[in-house]
Design a protein around this motif. Structure first.
Motif, PDB file in Angstrom:
ATOM      1  N   ILE A  60       0.877  -1.168   0.000  1.00 27.10           N
ATOM      2  CA  ILE A  60       0.000   0.000   0.000  1.00 27.10           C
ATOM      3  C   ILE A  60       0.911   1.214   0.000  1.00 27.10           C
ATOM      4  O   ILE A  60       1.824   1.300   0.816  1.00 27.10           O
ATOM      5  CB  ILE A  60      -0.920   0.015   1.229  1.00 27.10           C
ATOM      6  CG1 ILE A  60      -1.860  -1.192   1.208  1.00 27.10           C
ATOM      7  CG2 ILE A  60      -1.710   1.314   1.284  1.00 27.10           C
ATOM      8  CD1 ILE A  60      -2.737  -1.308   2.434  1.00 27.10           C
ATOM      9  N   THR A  61       0.665   2.123  -0.928  1.00 24.94           N
ATOM     10  CA  THR A  61       1.502   3.309  -1.052  1.00 24.94           C
ATOM     11  C   THR A  61       0.673   4.548  -0.736  1.00 24.94           C
ATOM     12  O   THR A  61      -0.424   4.716  -1.266  1.00 24.94           O
ATOM     13  CB  THR A  61       2.078   3.408  -2.479  1.00 24.94           C
ATOM     14  OG1 THR A  61       2.764   2.190  -2.778  1.00 24.94           O
ATOM     15  CG2 THR A  61       3.050   4.562  -2.591  1.00 24.94           C
ATOM     16  N   PHE A  62       1.209   5.398   0.131  1.00 25.18           N
ATOM     17  CA  PHE A  62       0.595   6.690   0.437  1.00 25.18           C
ATOM     18  C   PHE A  62       1.323   7.742  -0.404  1.00 25.18           C
ATOM     19  O   PHE A  62       2.545   7.822  -0.361  1.00 25.18           O
ATOM     20  CB  PHE A  62       0.755   7.071   1.910  1.00 25.18           C
ATOM     21  CG  PHE A  62       0.226   6.084   2.910  1.00 25.18           C
ATOM     22  CD1 PHE A  62      -0.754   5.162   2.590  1.00 25.18           C
ATOM     23  CD2 PHE A  62       0.715   6.091   4.198  1.00 25.18           C
ATOM     24  CE1 PHE A  62      -1.233   4.267   3.527  1.00 25.18           C
ATOM     25  CE2 PHE A  62       0.248   5.203   5.158  1.00 25.18           C
ATOM     26  CZ  PHE A  62      -0.728   4.289   4.816  1.00 25.18           C
ATOM     27  N   HIS A  63       0.565   8.541  -1.148  1.00 28.96           N
ATOM     28  CA  HIS A  63       1.119   9.633  -1.954  1.00 28.96           C
ATOM     29  C   HIS A  63       0.641  10.953  -1.363  1.00 28.96           C
ATOM     30  O   HIS A  63      -0.553  11.105  -1.069  1.00 28.96           O
ATOM     31  CB  HIS A  63       0.651   9.538  -3.404  1.00 28.96           C
ATOM     32  CG  HIS A  63       1.105   8.301  -4.100  1.00 28.96           C
ATOM     33  ND1 HIS A  63       2.334   8.190  -4.691  1.00 28.96           N
ATOM     34  CD2 HIS A  63       0.497   7.107  -4.288  1.00 28.96           C
ATOM     35  CE1 HIS A  63       2.471   6.998  -5.223  1.00 28.96           C
ATOM     36  NE2 HIS A  63       1.364   6.317  -4.989  1.00 28.96           N
ATOM     37  N   SER A  64       1.524  11.918  -1.243  1.00 30.25           N
ATOM     38  CA  SER A  64       1.156  13.197  -0.626  1.00 30.25           C
ATOM     39  C   SER A  64       0.100  13.942  -1.439  1.00 30.25           C
ATOM     40  O   SER A  64      -0.656  14.729  -0.873  1.00 30.25           O
ATOM     41  CB  SER A  64       2.394  14.071  -0.429  1.00 30.25           C
ATOM     42  OG  SER A  64       2.999  14.358  -1.672  1.00 30.25           O
ATOM     43  N   GLY A  65       0.004  13.698  -2.722  1.00 32.30           N
ATOM     44  CA  GLY A  65      -1.003  14.373  -3.537  1.00 32.30           C
ATOM     45  C   GLY A  65      -2.413  13.829  -3.349  1.00 32.30           C
ATOM     46  O   GLY A  65      -3.372  14.416  -3.840  1.00 32.30           O
ATOM     47  N   GLU A  66      -2.551  12.714  -2.668  1.00 31.78           N
ATOM     48  CA  GLU A  66      -3.853  12.073  -2.479  1.00 31.78           C
ATOM     49  C   GLU A  66      -4.365  12.183  -1.048  1.00 31.78           C
ATOM     50  O   GLU A  66      -5.298  11.469  -0.668  1.00 31.78           O
ATOM     51  CB  GLU A  66      -3.770  10.598  -2.879  1.00 31.78           C
ATOM     52  CG  GLU A  66      -3.225  10.344  -4.265  1.00 31.78           C
ATOM     53  CD  GLU A  66      -4.062  10.984  -5.356  1.00 31.78           C
ATOM     54  OE1 GLU A  66      -5.291  11.082  -5.191  1.00 31.78           O
ATOM     55  OE2 GLU A  66      -3.482  11.398  -6.373  1.00 31.78           O
ATOM     56  N   THR A  67      -3.796  13.055  -0.238  1.00 31.22           N
ATOM     57  CA  THR A  67      -4.159  13.104   1.178  1.00 31.22           C
ATOM     58  C   THR A  67      -5.619  13.474   1.408  1.00 31.22           C
ATOM     59  O   THR A  67      -6.214  13.032   2.390  1.00 31.22           O
ATOM     60  CB  THR A  67      -3.242  14.076   1.949  1.00 31.22           C
ATOM     61  OG1 THR A  67      -3.295  15.355   1.323  1.00 31.22           O
ATOM     62  CG2 THR A  67      -1.820  13.558   1.998  1.00 31.22           C
ATOM     63  N   ALA A  68      -6.211  14.260   0.515  1.00 28.65           N
ATOM     64  CA  ALA A  68      -7.639  14.587   0.670  1.00 28.65           C
ATOM     65  C   ALA A  68      -8.487  13.322   0.543  1.00 28.65           C
ATOM     66  O   ALA A  68      -9.477  13.151   1.268  1.00 28.65           O
ATOM     67  CB  ALA A  68      -8.069  15.624  -0.350  1.00 28.65           C
ATOM     68  N   HIS A  69      -8.095  12.413  -0.347  1.00 19.42           N
ATOM     69  CA  HIS A  69      -8.822  11.149  -0.505  1.00 19.42           C
ATOM     70  C   HIS A  69      -8.666  10.283   0.745  1.00 19.42           C
ATOM     71  O   HIS A  69      -9.628   9.655   1.195  1.00 19.42           O
ATOM     72  CB  HIS A  69      -8.309  10.378  -1.714  1.00 19.42           C
ATOM     73  CG  HIS A  69      -8.487  11.110  -3.003  1.00 19.42           C
ATOM     74  ND1 HIS A  69      -7.943  10.664  -4.186  1.00 19.42           N
ATOM     75  CD2 HIS A  69      -9.118  12.264  -3.313  1.00 19.42           C
ATOM     76  CE1 HIS A  69      -8.241  11.500  -5.161  1.00 19.42           C
ATOM     77  NE2 HIS A  69      -8.953  12.476  -4.647  1.00 19.42           N
ATOM     78  N   TYR A  70      -7.448  10.244   1.274  1.00 20.85           N
ATOM     79  CA  TYR A  70      -7.210   9.453   2.477  1.00 20.85           C
ATOM     80  C   TYR A  70      -8.015  10.010   3.648  1.00 20.85           C
ATOM     81  O   TYR A  70      -8.566   9.259   4.450  1.00 20.85           O
ATOM     82  CB  TYR A  70      -5.726   9.439   2.846  1.00 20.85           C
ATOM     83  CG  TYR A  70      -4.810   8.958   1.742  1.00 20.85           C
ATOM     84  CD1 TYR A  70      -5.214   8.010   0.807  1.00 20.85           C
ATOM     85  CD2 TYR A  70      -3.523   9.454   1.625  1.00 20.85           C
ATOM     86  CE1 TYR A  70      -4.375   7.574  -0.203  1.00 20.85           C
ATOM     87  CE2 TYR A  70      -2.671   9.017   0.620  1.00 20.85           C
ATOM     88  CZ  TYR A  70      -3.101   8.087  -0.285  1.00 20.85           C
ATOM     89  OH  TYR A  70      -2.258   7.659  -1.282  1.00 20.85           O
ATOM     90  N   ARG A  71      -8.082  11.325   3.720  1.00 20.57           N
ATOM     91  CA  ARG A  71      -8.847  11.962   4.796  1.00 20.57           C
ATOM     92  C   ARG A  71     -10.329  11.617   4.662  1.00 20.57           C
ATOM     93  O   ARG A  71     -10.996  11.329   5.662  1.00 20.57           O
ATOM     94  CB  ARG A  71      -8.635  13.476   4.769  1.00 20.57           C
ATOM     95  CG  ARG A  71      -9.172  14.176   5.994  1.00 20.57           C
ATOM     96  CD  ARG A  71      -8.813  15.621   6.006  1.00 20.57           C
ATOM     97  NE  ARG A  71      -9.323  16.254   4.796  1.00 20.57           N
ATOM     98  CZ  ARG A  71      -9.182  17.529   4.519  1.00 20.57           C
ATOM     99  NH1 ARG A  71      -8.529  18.311   5.323  1.00 20.57           N
ATOM    100  NH2 ARG A  71      -9.688  18.035   3.422  1.00 20.57           N
TER     101      ARG A  71
END
Length: 171
Positions: A60-71
């Motif tokens: 599983i990779t966390f990308h800083s550009g997708e933080t709104a989706h993770y939130r």
């Protein structure tokens, strides 16, 4: 662009079906916050016609550009990890992908032969994901686009397919 990788273990359930065309159904069942001490493809339990298997690891990779989706995932009330299983040519099921981005997880269902489930996110992964969001999220202001106003005195633009715009024709 900051990126963080997690390796998780995936457990699947194999159910015997009463179907003349398909003998068994495989579905993702659980995400393990680390890797177990068993080899991928190991049966780890059985209850009647249901077997549980450790399918293998997934990244599983966390990308800083997708933080709104993770939130969005974290505040949903039921944080999830989307897991897709795929049957290989040899008949063995493997992990095709895993994500904590709900929009990427939704895209997993585009491959109709994959088995996709939104599984409960383990607490350890939720803590890591929240820390990543806290460290890298930047709010993006919303800008509403405005349309250009049309000049009421301009000649009409009929487009190329309109009879008034055909070669040799006068308006």
């Amino acid at each position: 662009m900051p990126v963080q990788h997690l390796t998780v273990g995936i457990v699947a359930v194999k159910r015997k079906l009463n179907n003349p065309w398909v003998d068994f159904e495989w579905l993702p069942e659980a995400v393990l916050p680390g890797l177990p001490a068993v080899a991928p493809g190991t049966r780890i339990g059985a209850e009647g016609a249901v077997e549980r298997w450790y399918i293998g690891p997934a990244d599983i990779t966390f990308h800083s550009g997708e933080t709104a989706h993770y939130r969005d995932n974290l505040v949903s009330g039921r944080p999830a990890v989307w897991v897709a299983l795929r049957e290989g040519a040899d008949g063995a099921w493997t992990v095709a992908g895993a994500t904590v981005d709900p929009y990427e997880g939704e895209a997993f269902v585009d491959v109709v032969t994959d088995k996709v489930e939104a599984l409960p996110m383990p607490h350890e992964i939720a803590v890591d994901l929240q820390a990543f969001v806290d460290a890298h999220h930047v709010d993006q202001p919303f800008f509403k686009r405005k349309r250009d106003r049309k000049d009421p005195h301009a000649e009409p633009d009929y487009g190329l397919g309109h009879p008034a715009r055909q070669p040799g024709r006068r308006s």
